[in-house]
Design an enzyme around this catalytic site. Structure first.
Site, PDB file in Angstrom:
ATOM      1  CG  HIS A 107      -2.170  -0.762   1.069  1.00 38.64           C
ATOM      2  ND1 HIS A 107      -2.193  -2.135   1.163  1.00 38.64           N
ATOM      3  CD2 HIS A 107      -3.442  -0.368   0.845  1.00 38.64           C
ATOM      4  CE1 HIS A 107      -3.444  -2.548   0.999  1.00 38.64           C
ATOM      5  NE2 HIS A 107      -4.218  -1.495   0.798  1.00 38.64           N
ATOM      6  CG  HIS A 146       2.680  -3.185   6.551  1.00 38.85           C
ATOM      7  ND1 HIS A 146       3.519  -4.073   5.917  1.00 38.85           N
ATOM      8  CD2 HIS A 146       1.594  -3.078   5.758  1.00 38.85           C
ATOM      9  CE1 HIS A 146       2.960  -4.481   4.803  1.00 38.85           C
ATOM     10  NE2 HIS A 146       1.784  -3.903   4.687  1.00 38.85           N
TER      11      HIS A 146
END
Length: 170
Positions: A107, A146
């Site tokens: 992303h 993440h």
């Protein structure tokens, strides 16, 4: 001196804890703006309605994503870093990740790639684009999928591939 992994994990926990027992819908929404659909819409709108740079913007973005995606997949398979939500104890992500590995953040890579191309062709929108890309990266940590270093690696990947594509086509 702390190891890089320890610093990364500590920073992850500090950020992730900000979301505990909170409504994360706005963070989830922000993260979803980095899923890729918005990039397609922006590219098509510019191609259709912006005659000065729209077509070249679209071609540059298409080339960049065509280069970025296989490199991103290769890096994920090479590093095989477990996501924090799968590795750290007593931690549940606020979203379901699209794959099982975390390094680099896809992303974030895609967002910084798009922001860099926007900034190149449309400099007045650079600050907005880079701010949005930074928030995409932050959202991925806040959502528990993440580590900060994944986001940093994604940022480097996105900027590098965008720069390469711009140097070829821009």
């Amino acid at each position: 001196m702390k190891s890089l992994t320890k610093v990364d994990t500590d920073l992850f926990y500090r950020l992730y804890k900000l979301t505990l027992k909170r409504d994360c819908r706005s963070i989830i929404w922000l993260s979803k703006t980095g899923d890729g659909y918005l990039y397609f819409v922006i590219g098509m709108l510019l191609w259709a309605f912006e005659p000065e740079h729209g077509e070249l913007f679209l071609y540059t973005a298409l080339m960049a994503y065509a280069l970025e995606l296989p490199i991103y997949v290769l890096l994920k398979k090479m590093f095989k870093r477990p996501r924090p939500c799968d590795f750290l104890v007593n931690l549940t992500a606020h979203v379901t990740p699209s794959d099982k590995f975390s390094l680099p953040s896809g992303h974030t890579a895609a967002a910084w790639l798009m922001a860099s191309i926007v900034a190149h062709y449309y400099p007045p929108f650079a600050l907005l684009a880079y701010g949005w890309a930074a928030l995409i990266g932050l959202s991925r940590v806040l959502l528990g999928v993440h580590y900060p270093s994944d986001v940093f690696a994604g940022t480097l990947l996105g900027i590098t591939i965008a720069s390469l594509s711009i140097s070829i086509l821009g």
